[in-house]
Design a protein around this motif. Sequence first.
Motif, PDB file in Angstrom:
ATOM      1  N   VAL A 160       1.012  52.348 -78.093  1.00 53.28           N
ATOM      2  CA  VAL A 160       1.982  53.033 -77.695  1.00 53.28           C
ATOM      3  C   VAL A 160       2.013  53.417 -76.155  1.00 53.28           C
ATOM      4  CG1 VAL A 160       3.750  54.849 -77.903  1.00 53.28           C
ATOM      5  CG2 VAL A 160       2.982  53.377 -79.955  1.00 53.28           C
ATOM      6  N   LYS A 161       0.672  54.107 -75.892  1.00 58.41           N
ATOM      7  CA  LYS A 161       0.497  54.675 -74.716  1.00 58.41           C
ATOM      8  C   LYS A 161       0.218  53.597 -73.725  1.00 58.41           C
ATOM      9  CE  LYS A 161      -0.780  59.364 -76.308  1.00 58.41           C
ATOM     10  NZ  LYS A 161      -1.774  60.330 -76.201  1.00 58.41           N
ATOM     11  N   GLY A 162      -0.182  52.199 -74.014  1.00 60.35           N
ATOM     12  CA  GLY A 162      -0.112  51.320 -73.013  1.00 60.35           C
ATOM     13  C   GLY A 162      -1.682  50.962 -72.728  1.00 60.35           C
ATOM     14  N   LEU A 163      -2.589  51.323 -73.491  1.00 56.91           N
ATOM     15  CA  LEU A 163      -3.974  51.094 -73.148  1.00 56.91           C
ATOM     16  C   LEU A 163      -4.266  49.523 -73.473  1.00 56.91           C
ATOM     17  CD1 LEU A 163      -4.245  54.183 -73.911  1.00 56.91           C
ATOM     18  CD2 LEU A 163      -6.400  53.676 -74.756  1.00 56.91           C
ATOM     19  N   PRO A 164      -5.003  48.988 -72.791  1.00 54.82           N
ATOM     20  CA  PRO A 164      -5.402  47.676 -72.849  1.00 54.82           C
ATOM     21  C   PRO A 164      -5.873  47.226 -74.295  1.00 54.82           C
ATOM     22  CG  PRO A 164      -6.403  48.444 -71.016  1.00 54.82           C
ATOM     23  CD  PRO A 164      -6.077  49.418 -71.498  1.00 54.82           C
ATOM     24  N   PRO A 165      -5.332  46.193 -74.669  1.00 53.61           N
ATOM     25  CA  PRO A 165      -5.693  45.829 -76.176  1.00 53.61           C
ATOM     26  C   PRO A 165      -7.278  45.628 -76.471  1.00 53.61           C
ATOM     27  CG  PRO A 165      -3.608  44.541 -75.448  1.00 53.61           C
ATOM     28  CD  PRO A 165      -4.145  45.330 -74.294  1.00 53.61           C
ATOM     29  N   ALA A 166      -7.811  44.921 -75.434  1.00 50.96           N
ATOM     30  CA  ALA A 166      -9.220  44.488 -75.488  1.00 50.96           C
ATOM     31  C   ALA A 166     -10.042  45.905 -75.824  1.00 50.96           C
ATOM     32  CB  ALA A 166      -9.703  43.650 -74.404  1.00 50.96           C
ATOM     33  N   SER A 167      -9.656  47.128 -75.185  1.00 50.61           N
ATOM     34  CA  SER A 167     -10.437  48.179 -75.174  1.00 50.61           C
ATOM     35  C   SER A 167      -9.868  49.360 -76.329  1.00 50.61           C
ATOM     36  CB  SER A 167     -10.234  49.134 -73.870  1.00 50.61           C
ATOM     37  OG  SER A 167      -8.920  49.479 -73.723  1.00 50.61           O
ATOM     38  N   ILE A 168      -9.080  48.906 -77.118  1.00 46.51           N
ATOM     39  CA  ILE A 168      -8.447  49.693 -78.072  1.00 46.51           C
ATOM     40  C   ILE A 168      -9.486  50.266 -79.167  1.00 46.51           C
ATOM     41  CG2 ILE A 168      -6.547  50.241 -79.850  1.00 46.51           C
ATOM     42  CD1 ILE A 168      -4.467  48.943 -78.023  1.00 46.51           C
ATOM     43  N   THR A 169     -10.082  49.286 -79.666  1.00 48.11           N
ATOM     44  CA  THR A 169     -11.104  49.447 -80.709  1.00 48.11           C
ATOM     45  C   THR A 169     -12.135  50.422 -80.298  1.00 48.11           C
ATOM     46  OG1 THR A 169     -10.582  47.293 -81.766  1.00 48.11           O
ATOM     47  CG2 THR A 169     -12.802  48.306 -82.215  1.00 48.11           C
ATOM     48  N   SER A 170     -12.571  50.044 -79.109  1.00 46.85           N
ATOM     49  CA  SER A 170     -13.832  51.083 -78.640  1.00 46.85           C
ATOM     50  C   SER A 170     -13.296  52.223 -78.296  1.00 46.85           C
ATOM     51  CB  SER A 170     -14.717  50.532 -77.587  1.00 46.85           C
ATOM     52  OG  SER A 170     -13.648  50.162 -76.192  1.00 46.85           O
ATOM     53  N   ILE A 171     -12.290  52.617 -77.771  1.00 48.86           N
ATOM     54  CA  ILE A 171     -11.536  53.980 -77.450  1.00 48.86           C
ATOM     55  C   ILE A 171     -11.469  54.458 -78.941  1.00 48.86           C
ATOM     56  CG2 ILE A 171      -9.757  55.146 -76.694  1.00 48.86           C
ATOM     57  CD1 ILE A 171      -9.544  52.876 -74.446  1.00 48.86           C
ATOM     58  N   ALA A 172     -10.821  53.670 -79.844  1.00 51.41           N
ATOM     59  CA  ALA A 172     -10.459  54.569 -80.949  1.00 51.41           C
ATOM     60  C   ALA A 172     -11.843  55.027 -81.687  1.00 51.41           C
ATOM     61  CB  ALA A 172      -9.749  53.674 -82.167  1.00 51.41           C
ATOM     62  N   GLU A 173     -12.872  54.069 -81.459  1.00 54.26           N
ATOM     63  CA  GLU A 173     -13.971  54.381 -82.463  1.00 54.26           C
ATOM     64  C   GLU A 173     -14.714  55.555 -81.592  1.00 54.26           C
ATOM     65  OE1 GLU A 173     -16.588  50.750 -82.086  1.00 54.26           O
ATOM     66  OE2 GLU A 173     -15.706  50.060 -83.740  1.00 54.26           O
ATOM     67  N   LYS A 174     -14.530  55.808 -80.321  1.00 53.85           N
ATOM     68  CA  LYS A 174     -15.157  57.000 -79.555  1.00 53.85           C
ATOM     69  C   LYS A 174     -14.292  58.280 -79.787  1.00 53.85           C
ATOM     70  CE  LYS A 174     -15.990  58.623 -74.753  1.00 53.85           C
ATOM     71  NZ  LYS A 174     -15.162  58.853 -73.526  1.00 53.85           N
ATOM     72  N   SER A 175     -12.927  57.901 -80.103  1.00 56.56           N
ATOM     73  CA  SER A 175     -12.388  59.255 -80.367  1.00 56.56           C
ATOM     74  C   SER A 175     -12.490  59.772 -81.835  1.00 56.56           C
ATOM     75  CB  SER A 175     -10.678  58.885 -80.446  1.00 56.56           C
ATOM     76  OG  SER A 175     -10.422  58.579 -78.890  1.00 56.56           O
ATOM     77  N   LEU A 176     -12.645  58.879 -82.760  1.00 49.81           N
ATOM     78  CA  LEU A 176     -12.906  59.345 -84.027  1.00 49.81           C
ATOM     79  C   LEU A 176     -14.310  59.856 -84.213  1.00 49.81           C
ATOM     80  CD1 LEU A 176     -11.626  56.208 -85.924  1.00 49.81           C
ATOM     81  CD2 LEU A 176     -10.904  58.529 -86.150  1.00 49.81           C
ATOM     82  N   ALA A 177     -15.367  59.402 -83.327  1.00 44.63           N
ATOM     83  CA  ALA A 177     -16.616  59.868 -83.267  1.00 44.63           C
ATOM     84  C   ALA A 177     -16.815  61.490 -82.638  1.00 44.63           C
ATOM     85  CB  ALA A 177     -17.689  59.114 -82.530  1.00 44.63           C
ATOM     86  N   GLU A 178     -15.768  61.581 -81.556  1.00 43.64           N
ATOM     87  CA  GLU A 178     -15.511  62.899 -81.012  1.00 43.64           C
ATOM     88  C   GLU A 178     -14.997  64.130 -81.872  1.00 43.64           C
ATOM     89  OE1 GLU A 178     -14.378  64.485 -76.641  1.00 43.64           O
ATOM     90  OE2 GLU A 178     -12.707  63.023 -77.615  1.00 43.64           O
ATOM     91  N   VAL A 179     -14.185  63.606 -82.744  1.00 46.43           N
ATOM     92  CA  VAL A 179     -13.603  64.774 -83.587  1.00 46.43           C
ATOM     93  C   VAL A 179     -14.302  64.554 -85.214  1.00 46.43           C
ATOM     94  CG1 VAL A 179     -11.401  64.685 -82.461  1.00 46.43           C
ATOM     95  CG2 VAL A 179     -11.824  63.017 -84.459  1.00 46.43           C
ATOM     96  N   ARG A 180     -15.375  63.994 -85.200  1.00 46.22           N
ATOM     97  CA  ARG A 180     -16.358  63.898 -86.356  1.00 46.22           C
ATOM     98  C   ARG A 180     -15.564  63.204 -87.461  1.00 46.22           C
ATOM     99  NH1 ARG A 180     -19.347  69.643 -85.380  1.00 46.22           N
ATOM    100  NH2 ARG A 180     -20.343  68.747 -83.797  1.00 46.22           N
ATOM    101  N   LEU A 181     -14.698  62.198 -87.308  1.00 50.10           N
ATOM    102  CA  LEU A 181     -13.914  61.396 -88.572  1.00 50.10           C
ATOM    103  C   LEU A 181     -14.550  59.952 -88.687  1.00 50.10           C
ATOM    104  CD1 LEU A 181     -10.460  62.636 -87.710  1.00 50.10           C
ATOM    105  CD2 LEU A 181     -11.890  63.551 -89.793  1.00 50.10           C
ATOM    106  N   THR A 182     -15.807  59.696 -87.789  1.00 50.93           N
ATOM    107  CA  THR A 182     -16.120  58.267 -88.122  1.00 50.93           C
ATOM    108  C   THR A 182     -16.294  57.755 -89.574  1.00 50.93           C
ATOM    109  OG1 THR A 182     -17.460  58.623 -86.148  1.00 50.93           O
ATOM    110  CG2 THR A 182     -17.912  56.667 -87.523  1.00 50.93           C
ATOM    111  N   GLU A 183     -16.745  58.934 -90.367  1.00 45.86           N
ATOM    112  CA  GLU A 183     -17.125  58.482 -91.872  1.00 45.86           C
ATOM    113  C   GLU A 183     -15.465  58.169 -92.654  1.00 45.86           C
ATOM    114  OE1 GLU A 183     -20.062  58.019 -93.493  1.00 45.86           O
ATOM    115  OE2 GLU A 183     -20.911  58.067 -91.328  1.00 45.86           O
ATOM    116  N   ALA A 184     -14.727  58.835 -92.251  1.00 47.55           N
ATOM    117  CA  ALA A 184     -13.418  58.817 -92.725  1.00 47.55           C
ATOM    118  C   ALA A 184     -12.371  57.800 -92.189  1.00 47.55           C
ATOM    119  CB  ALA A 184     -12.959  60.281 -92.934  1.00 47.55           C
TER     120      ALA A 184
END
Length: 127
Positions: free
Chosen positions: A23-47
């Motif tokens: 929705v925010k217009g991030l490049p599709p090729a980078s979304i997975t890595s950005i999402a993983e980084k964001s989840l790790a930052e808020v300590r939700l990787t396991e969930a």
Amino acid sequence: MFAFDILWDALSGQEHLHLFASVKGLPPASITSIAEKSLAEVRLTEAAKMRAGSYSGGMKRRLRVAIALIGDPKLVILDEPTTGMDPITRRHVWDIINNAKKGRVIVLTTHSMEEADILSDRIGIMA
């Protein structure tokens, strides 16, 4: 009273971040890595693959913070981001917010004067 929540119970944390990154217009090729980084930052990787409907209140608040920060917005509005969190998790989220302040404006509402003192450069009090 009308309340709106940006989280859908049936979507996982990972799916939420993919959706909002798109929705925010991030490049599709980078979304997975950005999402993983964001989840790790808020300590939700396991969930990451768990449905958000099964998250605890604190996990939902951390996911909302990740959603707010995804895509490097210049303005972020957070409403009571750490209410109800345990002290260790609250402190971690405060660190995330403090690190995110560089190069952007963060508007934060809180009932906690401790939170306001730690996170704010300017404080306005409503009576």
